[in-house]
Scaffold this active site. Structure first.
Site, mmCIF file in Angstrom:
data_model
loop_
_atom_site.group_PDB
_atom_site.id
_atom_site.type_symbol
_atom_site.label_atom_id
_atom_site.label_comp_id
_atom_site.label_asym_id
_atom_site.label_seq_id
_atom_site.Cartn_x
_atom_site.Cartn_y
_atom_site.Cartn_z
ATOM 1 N N TYR A 29 -11.060 5.511 -0.310
ATOM 2 C CA TYR A 29 -10.760 4.299 -1.072
ATOM 3 C C TYR A 29 -11.056 4.535 -2.553
ATOM 4 O O TYR A 29 -10.300 4.109 -3.420
ATOM 5 C CB TYR A 29 -11.578 3.115 -0.545
ATOM 6 N N ASN A 54 -1.591 -4.237 4.337
ATOM 7 C CA ASN A 54 -0.351 -3.481 4.392
ATOM 8 C C ASN A 54 0.519 -4.012 5.542
ATOM 9 O O ASN A 54 0.112 -3.962 6.693
ATOM 10 C CB ASN A 54 -0.677 -1.999 4.611
ATOM 11 N N CYS A 59 -1.492 3.601 5.817
ATOM 12 C CA CYS A 59 -2.837 3.116 5.509
ATOM 13 C C CYS A 59 -3.885 3.765 6.409
ATOM 14 O O CYS A 59 -5.071 3.774 6.073
ATOM 15 C CB CYS A 59 -2.897 1.592 5.592
#
Length: 163
Positions: free
Chosen positions: A99, A122, A130
């Site tokens: 992240y 998402n 993702c």
């Protein structure tokens, strides 16, 4: 003007996926029990016609023949969410990013938490990968489809597991 929404459900080696199109363009891919899954009544009429290319590419992906999806997408989100989703599409098959790395790539190194929240929203998992985002120490953290599904997708892409 109202937008035409259609959906279909396809079988995959993973589990059934619900595909949603807005005006004929893929706008959602949802797993059973997925966090942030919209209500079924928002998916529109069931119709398989808009999804031919999507189904073909997903089949090729699950056969290990496709590494990068090339589909038009109609993604609805904030400008920040869309920038995160676009960055996710740049993570190569079989690799992961943290992240923090995504936040830094977006020019906002302190936005790891915001990147995580956008990642979780998402609307087209797998196609916008993702599942390729991990914690700072490489650990599996959060996934709208659950950590077991995330592990299976990552293992599949790394060639350490088959579907």
């Amino acid at each position: 003007m109202d937008q035409l929404r259609q959906h279909t459900v396809i079988d995959t080696p993973y589990e059934p996926f619900t595909l949603v199109a807005t005006d004929g363009v893929l706008s959602g891919l949802y797993m059973t029990g997925q966090r942030h899954r919209p209500a079924e009544e928002t998916f529109g009429e069931r119709d398989e016609r808009p999804f031919g290319a999507v189904v073909e590419q997903l089949e090729a992906y699950f056969q290990g023949e496709l590494k990068e999806f090339d589909l038009p997408l109609d993604l609805h989100g904030t400008p920040f969410q869309r920038s995160v989703w676009e960055r996710l599409r740049q993570i190569p098959y079989g690799e992961t990013r943290t992240y923090g790395e995504l936040a830094e790539a977006l020019g906002n190194p302190g936005a790891s938490r915001a990147v995580g929240l956008a990642n979780g929203k998402n609307p087209v998992g797998v196609i916008v990968p993702c599942h390729r985002v991990v914690g700072a120490d490489g650990s599996l953290t959060g996934y709208g489809g659950g950590l077991t599904r995330k592990r299976r997708l990552l293992d599949f892409e790394r060639g350490t597991a088959l579907f």
